[in-house]
Design a protein around this motif. Sequence first.
Motif, PDB file in Angstrom:
ATOM      1  N   PHE A 282       0.840  -1.206   0.000  1.00  0.00           N
ATOM      2  CA  PHE A 282       0.000   0.000   0.000  1.00  0.00           C
ATOM      3  C   PHE A 282       0.875   1.256   0.000  1.00  0.00           C
ATOM      4  O   PHE A 282       0.608   2.209  -0.743  1.00  0.00           O
ATOM      5  CB  PHE A 282      -0.933   0.006   1.222  1.00  0.00           C
ATOM      6  N   VAL A 283       1.909   1.262   0.858  1.00  0.00           N
ATOM      7  CA  VAL A 283       2.769   2.448   0.964  1.00  0.00           C
ATOM      8  C   VAL A 283       3.472   2.722  -0.367  1.00  0.00           C
ATOM      9  O   VAL A 283       3.509   3.861  -0.845  1.00  0.00           O
ATOM     10  CB  VAL A 283       3.809   2.249   2.086  1.00  0.00           C
ATOM     11  N   ILE A 284       4.022   1.675  -0.984  1.00  0.00           N
ATOM     12  CA  ILE A 284       4.774   1.871  -2.225  1.00  0.00           C
ATOM     13  C   ILE A 284       3.847   2.252  -3.373  1.00  0.00           C
ATOM     14  O   ILE A 284       4.232   3.031  -4.254  1.00  0.00           O
ATOM     15  CB  ILE A 284       5.598   0.603  -2.543  1.00  0.00           C
ATOM     16  N   ILE A 285       2.631   1.751  -3.401  1.00  0.00           N
ATOM     17  CA  ILE A 285       1.687   2.147  -4.454  1.00  0.00           C
ATOM     18  C   ILE A 285       1.404   3.650  -4.387  1.00  0.00           C
ATOM     19  O   ILE A 285       1.172   4.299  -5.413  1.00  0.00           O
ATOM     20  CB  ILE A 285       0.386   1.328  -4.354  1.00  0.00           C
ATOM     21  N   THR A 286       1.425   4.227  -3.181  1.00  0.00           N
ATOM     22  CA  THR A 286       1.229   5.681  -3.084  1.00  0.00           C
ATOM     23  C   THR A 286       2.463   6.456  -3.529  1.00  0.00           C
ATOM     24  O   THR A 286       2.433   7.689  -3.591  1.00  0.00           O
ATOM     25  CB  THR A 286       0.909   6.105  -1.636  1.00  0.00           C
ATOM     26  N   GLY A 287       3.551   5.743  -3.836  1.00  0.00           N
ATOM     27  CA  GLY A 287       4.789   6.402  -4.225  1.00  0.00           C
ATOM     28  C   GLY A 287       5.724   6.619  -3.050  1.00  0.00           C
ATOM     29  O   GLY A 287       6.746   7.295  -3.199  1.00  0.00           O
ATOM     30  N   GLY A 288       5.413   6.063  -1.886  1.00  0.00           N
ATOM     31  CA  GLY A 288       6.246   6.232  -0.692  1.00  0.00           C
ATOM     32  C   GLY A 288       7.119   5.030  -0.437  1.00  0.00           C
ATOM     33  O   GLY A 288       7.281   4.145  -1.295  1.00  0.00           O
ATOM     34  N   ILE A 289       7.683   4.988   0.748  1.00  0.00           N
ATOM     35  CA  ILE A 289       8.543   3.875   1.169  1.00  0.00           C
ATOM     36  C   ILE A 289       8.492   3.828   2.695  1.00  0.00           C
ATOM     37  O   ILE A 289       8.250   4.858   3.344  1.00  0.00           O
ATOM     38  CB  ILE A 289       9.999   4.080   0.675  1.00  0.00           C
ATOM     39  N   ASP A 290       8.694   2.646   3.261  1.00  0.00           N
ATOM     40  CA  ASP A 290       8.722   2.529   4.725  1.00  0.00           C
ATOM     41  C   ASP A 290       9.901   1.639   5.121  1.00  0.00           C
ATOM     42  O   ASP A 290       9.823   0.413   5.006  1.00  0.00           O
ATOM     43  CB  ASP A 290       7.405   1.942   5.239  1.00  0.00           C
ATOM     44  N   LEU A 291      10.974   2.280   5.557  1.00  0.00           N
ATOM     45  CA  LEU A 291      12.168   1.535   5.964  1.00  0.00           C
ATOM     46  C   LEU A 291      12.115   1.077   7.414  1.00  0.00           C
ATOM     47  O   LEU A 291      12.999   0.384   7.886  1.00  0.00           O
ATOM     48  CB  LEU A 291      13.412   2.423   5.774  1.00  0.00           C
ATOM     49  N   SER A 292      11.056   1.462   8.134  1.00  0.00           N
ATOM     50  CA  SER A 292      11.034   1.241   9.581  1.00  0.00           C
ATOM     51  C   SER A 292      10.359  -0.059   9.998  1.00  0.00           C
ATOM     52  O   SER A 292      10.278  -0.344  11.196  1.00  0.00           O
ATOM     53  CB  SER A 292      10.314   2.413  10.262  1.00  0.00           C
TER      54      SER A 292
END
Length: 360
Positions: free
Chosen positions: A75-85
Amino acid sequence: MTTTKAATPVSTEDAPTGRLSRVSRLQALQILILLIVTIAVFTALRPDTFLTGFNIRGIVQNTAIYAVLGVGMTFVIITGGIDLSVGSVLVFSGVVADKIMVAFGGQGWGTVLIGLVAALASGLAWGLLNGILVAKAKVPPLVVTLGSLSAALGFAQIITKGLDLRDAPKTLVDDIGFGNIVGQVPTIAVISAVVVIFGIVLLHRTRFGLYTYAIGSNAEAGRRAGVKVERHLIKVYAFAGLLAGFAGLLNLGFFQSTTIGGQSNTPLNVIAGVAIGGTSLFGGIGSVFGTVIGLFIPIVLQNGFIQTGVQPFWQQVVVGAVLVAVVYVDQLRRAAAVRGTKTRLPFLSRAGSASRKGSA
């Protein structure tokens, strides 16, 4: 009398979007083929041990926790974001859950339920913090989640004084971590499958999923269409944090430990699985099903390398190389799809033609 033929409205934006969607499905198909080939190679090298029920069960168990993290990451990457945490949030949530369960006492389901609430609340708090900083403070997701990666792991080490906690309730370990529901079907895999199905429905059958795609495709267009972009981004990061918290409890049950020092590669493996499964790191396209297929790649490689005597460190080398190759090919094909031309990669073109003929 003259007649005027009404012109058929043509969208100049739908055509590239449709091609990009087909590119995503094609990539997921190719990764499935790559996974099958990888399994066949390791089976040929170690026919007596690789494709056994015991080993397959281990691969599925190891993928289960990654799959829970992968749903939120998709979901996060589809919005164009990233979550390294996600790896650190997993550890922090497991630590908090363990501490609260020990303080509450007992080894039964009541204690596990309290630990579940604590883990979910911990993950949700980190997810909300990430989302607010990304959506409201306009801090780049890479910077925000890199900071929360360090902070969450630091808080976990402060709470535990750097020592792993190994006193999870017996019910959590025996019934969820190592339990079976039917025959040799691991409970943890069934729980993960439920989360995956929920993620698929949420992404492809609800307004929440539609808004997620819209923001990743064109956030400004989504805003003009009435999507509250900032609020939705906060929800997406909160959802990813919630699932990381849930994964923390599953991790505690499976490893019987908070694994403080063992999650350094988790973000890479999850992001690699999401990207390999067809979700574009540029946002706008992707699927939860593709993510699950992609997540099996690093797990199968690690398992196969161990069985064939290759140092497991090579797994990270191969996964990193595959990730770069996948993103490169994705970039080429997105550009070709937008131009309406075929990609120049012969193998991929032939695979795409075969896929279309098969679906016809």
